[in-house]
Design a protein around this motif. Structure first.
Motif, mmCIF file in Angstrom:
data_model
loop_
_atom_site.group_PDB
_atom_site.id
_atom_site.type_symbol
_atom_site.label_atom_id
_atom_site.label_comp_id
_atom_site.label_asym_id
_atom_site.label_seq_id
_atom_site.Cartn_x
_atom_site.Cartn_y
_atom_site.Cartn_z
ATOM 1 N N ILE A 1 -51.574 -7.621 12.187
ATOM 2 C CA ILE A 1 -50.196 -6.865 12.279
ATOM 3 C C ILE A 1 -49.607 -6.668 11.923
ATOM 4 C CG2 ILE A 1 -47.531 -8.306 13.403
ATOM 5 C CD1 ILE A 1 -48.761 -11.093 12.766
ATOM 6 N N VAL A 2 -49.000 -4.804 12.401
ATOM 7 C CA VAL A 2 -48.991 -3.965 12.280
ATOM 8 C C VAL A 2 -46.894 -3.215 11.869
ATOM 9 C CG1 VAL A 2 -49.267 -0.849 11.993
ATOM 10 C CG2 VAL A 2 -51.122 -2.612 12.629
ATOM 11 N N LYS A 3 -46.331 -3.422 11.514
ATOM 12 C CA LYS A 3 -44.614 -2.416 11.272
ATOM 13 C C LYS A 3 -45.306 -1.027 11.618
ATOM 14 C CE LYS A 3 -40.526 -2.803 10.715
ATOM 15 N NZ LYS A 3 -39.779 -3.084 9.683
ATOM 16 N N LEU A 4 -45.053 -0.409 12.785
ATOM 17 C CA LEU A 4 -44.006 1.201 12.362
ATOM 18 C C LEU A 4 -42.900 0.977 11.825
ATOM 19 C CD1 LEU A 4 -45.817 2.585 15.815
ATOM 20 C CD2 LEU A 4 -47.038 1.295 14.222
ATOM 21 N N GLY A 5 -42.663 1.588 10.691
ATOM 22 C CA GLY A 5 -41.344 1.588 10.155
ATOM 23 C C GLY A 5 -40.388 2.872 10.763
ATOM 24 N N GLY A 6 -39.082 1.732 10.847
ATOM 25 C CA GLY A 6 -38.281 2.831 11.798
ATOM 26 C C GLY A 6 -38.372 3.547 11.235
ATOM 27 N N PRO B 1 -52.668 -13.243 11.145
ATOM 28 C CA PRO B 1 -53.897 -12.081 10.788
ATOM 29 C C PRO B 1 -54.796 -12.053 10.178
ATOM 30 C CG PRO B 1 -51.644 -11.273 10.413
ATOM 31 C CD PRO B 1 -51.286 -12.958 10.791
ATOM 32 N N ASP B 2 -55.868 -11.549 10.104
ATOM 33 C CA ASP B 2 -56.637 -11.090 9.039
ATOM 34 C C ASP B 2 -55.850 -10.727 8.602
ATOM 35 O OD1 ASP B 2 -58.903 -12.148 10.081
ATOM 36 O OD2 ASP B 2 -59.656 -10.385 11.006
ATOM 37 N N TYR B 3 -55.065 -9.091 8.394
ATOM 38 C CA TYR B 3 -54.454 -8.508 7.508
ATOM 39 C C TYR B 3 -52.890 -7.893 7.836
ATOM 40 C CZ TYR B 3 -57.144 -4.953 9.011
ATOM 41 O OH TYR B 3 -58.135 -3.944 10.227
ATOM 42 N N VAL B 4 -52.182 -8.033 7.570
ATOM 43 C CA VAL B 4 -50.426 -7.179 7.879
ATOM 44 C C VAL B 4 -50.443 -5.754 7.143
ATOM 45 C CG1 VAL B 4 -48.597 -7.575 7.978
ATOM 46 C CG2 VAL B 4 -49.913 -9.091 8.473
ATOM 47 N N VAL B 5 -50.209 -5.113 7.936
ATOM 48 C CA VAL B 5 -50.368 -3.454 7.218
ATOM 49 C C VAL B 5 -48.860 -2.838 8.013
ATOM 50 C CG1 VAL B 5 -50.202 -0.597 7.422
ATOM 51 C CG2 VAL B 5 -52.753 -2.599 7.232
ATOM 52 N N PHE B 6 -47.839 -2.482 6.647
ATOM 53 C CA PHE B 6 -46.143 -1.744 6.996
ATOM 54 C C PHE B 6 -46.598 -0.200 6.904
ATOM 55 C CE2 PHE B 6 -45.189 -6.259 6.294
ATOM 56 C CZ PHE B 6 -44.071 -6.361 6.565
ATOM 57 N N LEU B 7 -46.573 0.668 7.869
ATOM 58 C CA LEU B 7 -46.487 2.306 7.813
ATOM 59 C C LEU B 7 -45.240 2.717 7.569
ATOM 60 C CD1 LEU B 7 -48.488 2.416 10.799
ATOM 61 C CD2 LEU B 7 -48.922 2.772 8.446
ATOM 62 N N THR B 8 -44.877 3.028 6.316
ATOM 63 C CA THR B 8 -43.246 3.946 6.025
ATOM 64 C C THR B 8 -43.755 5.111 5.870
ATOM 65 O OG1 THR B 8 -43.930 3.811 3.736
ATOM 66 C CG2 THR B 8 -43.539 1.432 4.790
ATOM 67 N N VAL C 1 -51.217 -7.566 2.130
ATOM 68 C CA VAL C 1 -50.134 -6.836 3.224
ATOM 69 C C VAL C 1 -50.332 -5.538 2.177
ATOM 70 C CG1 VAL C 1 -47.569 -6.944 3.554
ATOM 71 C CG2 VAL C 1 -48.979 -8.882 3.972
ATOM 72 N N TYR C 2 -50.745 -4.683 2.978
ATOM 73 C CA TYR C 2 -50.610 -3.390 2.930
ATOM 74 C C TYR C 2 -49.575 -2.219 3.137
ATOM 75 C CZ TYR C 2 -55.788 -4.972 2.778
ATOM 76 O OH TYR C 2 -56.879 -5.077 2.410
ATOM 77 N N LYS D 1 -38.698 -5.956 0.270
ATOM 78 C CA LYS D 1 -39.755 -5.840 1.088
ATOM 79 C C LYS D 1 -40.941 -6.041 0.554
ATOM 80 C CE LYS D 1 -41.336 -2.905 3.977
ATOM 81 N NZ LYS D 1 -40.226 -2.300 5.164
ATOM 82 N N ILE D 2 -40.768 -6.378 -1.043
ATOM 83 C CA ILE D 2 -41.521 -6.832 -1.959
ATOM 84 C C ILE D 2 -41.343 -8.401 -1.581
ATOM 85 C CG2 ILE D 2 -42.718 -7.817 -3.877
ATOM 86 C CD1 ILE D 2 -41.833 -4.902 -4.964
ATOM 87 N N GLY D 3 -40.594 -9.158 -1.512
ATOM 88 C CA GLY D 3 -40.318 -10.724 -1.237
ATOM 89 C C GLY D 3 -40.833 -10.679 0.183
ATOM 90 N N GLU D 4 -40.562 -9.799 1.467
ATOM 91 C CA GLU D 4 -41.080 -10.325 2.515
ATOM 92 C C GLU D 4 -42.410 -10.348 2.530
ATOM 93 O OE1 GLU D 4 -38.771 -8.268 5.342
ATOM 94 O OE2 GLU D 4 -36.997 -9.373 5.457
ATOM 95 N N ALA D 5 -42.940 -9.310 2.279
ATOM 96 C CA ALA D 5 -45.114 -9.610 1.989
ATOM 97 C C ALA D 5 -45.001 -10.519 1.200
ATOM 98 C CB ALA D 5 -44.699 -8.425 1.713
ATOM 99 N N ALA D 6 -44.659 -11.037 0.194
ATOM 100 C CA ALA D 6 -45.350 -12.025 -0.829
ATOM 101 C C ALA D 6 -45.150 -13.075 -0.267
ATOM 102 C CB ALA D 6 -44.007 -12.013 -2.306
ATOM 103 N N MET D 7 -43.691 -13.522 0.939
ATOM 104 C CA MET D 7 -43.999 -14.628 1.453
ATOM 105 C C MET D 7 -45.401 -14.709 2.752
ATOM 106 S SD MET D 7 -40.796 -16.555 1.663
ATOM 107 C CE MET D 7 -40.564 -17.142 3.142
#
Lengths: 338, 338
Positions: free
Chosen positions: A23-28, A222-229, A302-303, A288-294
């Motif tokens: 699952i990929v987040k495209l940061g605004g 998902p196997d992993y999650v990526v946040f693009l910032t 989470v990357y 951000k850390i809190g949500e990624a930690a969840m």
């Protein structure tokens, strides 16, 4: 009310024959120009889309890209397109990805002027702002779907509102994931976004892309999650400050507490906590850390990484799963049973 | 499969606290330029939107229109907008309408080039065409939502695909109407459209706006249905032919058979049937009467009328319910127990 509890149950028991890879987040902030109203960062979006293609579609880094946005270009009377290009092509299987994007410079103006997040249909401004916000964010969604389609990614826009997401005092109350999972089963790539939604108690509110990611991660595993910032990762203080240190690896314990594993400065953990707390009054890193930690607590890596860089491509492609090369710049947030 | 039968049941038991006044079809030919790819008929769309506002929002024909599309206009750096305009305003209640639009010159190119309606994921062209078609029709949907919002209508785009509509050999197999009804209960105006959807047997197909209307009418039971088209109504032969006669009133019997009540030419019914059959090889009138007859059989009046005319406004406003003025031009299709 019965209908709703039905739906929540439904989203709790998602069955997929394929497992979701990422699952990929495209940061605004990464895909729009933050200080220019309703303006896309075209260069970044193109690079992000290309990297997503390379990560999703095996062997697609070489060879012709068969675009799937056949819209008329402005100023041209015809659509240029050749059927034969597709007929020659073997069916390219894209591996299961879900894309969620933020709003950046879209939607923010409309939402903040009207106070949509606070709700209250009895104020005409709120209802108007709800409509205006949805127009702006669905406009961005369409542009992102088009950018991905131009790279040959079978992307499908799915507005959370239309997909039946709603909240109860800002917490996700119902989210029918069956449309998302059906699309994935069909080899399509769902593209969701932060949206204005109905709320049981407030009438309406804003559902953020980050909350959507957490919910999807919990149910789709998902196997992993990526946040693009728009920065390299998570720092110990606002990254614009001198001497800000990139936190490269954060371990999350069963109880949700977390500690910095790299860099291994003895006093890092304390220092982070202090500066984070100060910084967080403006919203930001701690959240951000809190949500990624969840998400990491579920055993999902989470990357957090800068969009449109080689570091992002490495995270998206999954090559960092199981190894942590020294030359990779970004923040890994992972579960630790210790 | 279990999930689907659940959903079909769900759409069969829709409960609304407000009754729906009207379901309107904006015909593709009426709101787009048929012979120009992906081009909106701006003048018609503006007039249609204004007439919808007058029909939906009591007392709105006079007074200031408070637009709900707060997008940046191209070439302008800022969004012009005044919060105060809204704060002064009482909450205008719009009466429950649902809007469904066709595709016109949007989506058609993409769908026909790729054969999306025939399905078959194993052909790369079909999957690409599915993505391209959805981009084109959601683009049109956004523009229609914006046009309505500019007229102060709290319009909300809802793509059937994202709302969970799917088909089984082109018949509606699942359609979760709960999002549509929730939006209506909140005073919003759902705007659906003909869409590319998943199909159980064919992989994918095209779900037409007319099929959506029939399904919505059967489950939401509106007071009346209006089809806005590019001709005055239904004729006894293609309206471009000399001597074509406008059929002004058609009565539908319990068994689905129909007959022309006005004009009262003795040989009209036979004549219509003949010319209709000949004409219908190109798709067209017979299909349209057939679908309208299905709705009329439920006791719901169907008006087929030319978009952006005074006749359309009279049909939309409901003033024709219970009376049939001689100076109204259009086709009424209604139930007759005789």
């Amino acid at each position: 009310m019965e209908e709703k509890s039905d739906k929540t149950e439904q989203s709790g028991s998602v069955h997929l024959t394929k497992s979701i890879r990422c699952i990929v987040k495209l940061g605004g902030a990464a895909i729009t120009c933050k200080n220019e109203l309703e303006t896309i960062n075209e260069e970044n979006l193109k690079m992000v889309s290309s990297q997503l293609r390379q990560s999703m579609i095996a062997g697609s880094s070489s060879g012709k890209v068969l675009g799937m946005d056949w819209s008329k270009k402005s100023g041209e009377p015809e659509i240029s397109f050749t059927v034969d290009d597709f007929e020659d092509q073997p069916v390219a299987e894209s591996s299961p990805f879900v894309v969620v994007h933020g709003a950046g410079s879209f939607g923010h103006f409309q939402a903040s002027k009207s106070g949509v997040h606070k709700g209250g249909w009895n104020r005409p401004l709120v209802k108007a702002g709800f409509v205006a916000t949805r127009i702006s964010v669905t406009n961005l969604n369409l542009e992102i779907v088009r950018a991905l389609a131009r790279e040959g990614i079978p992307s499908i826009g799915m507005s959370p509102f239309a997909c039946g997401w709603s909240t109860s005092e800002r917490n996700v109350a119902s989210a029918d994931l069956s449309v998302v999972t059906k699309a994935i089963e069909s080899g399509l790539v769902p593209v969701l976004h932060g949206d204005a939604v109905l709320d049981d108690l407030l009438d309406c509110t804003i559902l953020s892309g980050d909350v959507i990611i957490s919910h999807l991660a919990a149910h789709l595993k998902p196997d992993y999650v990526v946040f693009l910032t728009d920065v390299l990762g998570v720092y110990d203080r606002p990254p614009s400050e001198p001497n800000a240190i990139l936190l490269r690896e954060i371990a999350v314990a069963e109880d949700g507490s977390w500690s910095v594993v790299r860099p291994t400065l003895q006093d890092m953990n304390t220092r982070v906590k202090t500066s984070v707390a100060a910084h967080d009054t403006t919203g930001g890193m701690m959240t951000k850390i809190g949500e990624a930690a969840m998400i990491a607590k579920l055993g999902i890596n989470v990357y957090i990484v800068k969009a449109a860089t080689s570091h992002a491509l490495r995270a998206l492609s999954g090559e960092l799963q199981g190894e942590f090369p020294d030359d990779w710049l970004g923040t890994l947030i992972r579960f630790s049973s210790k």
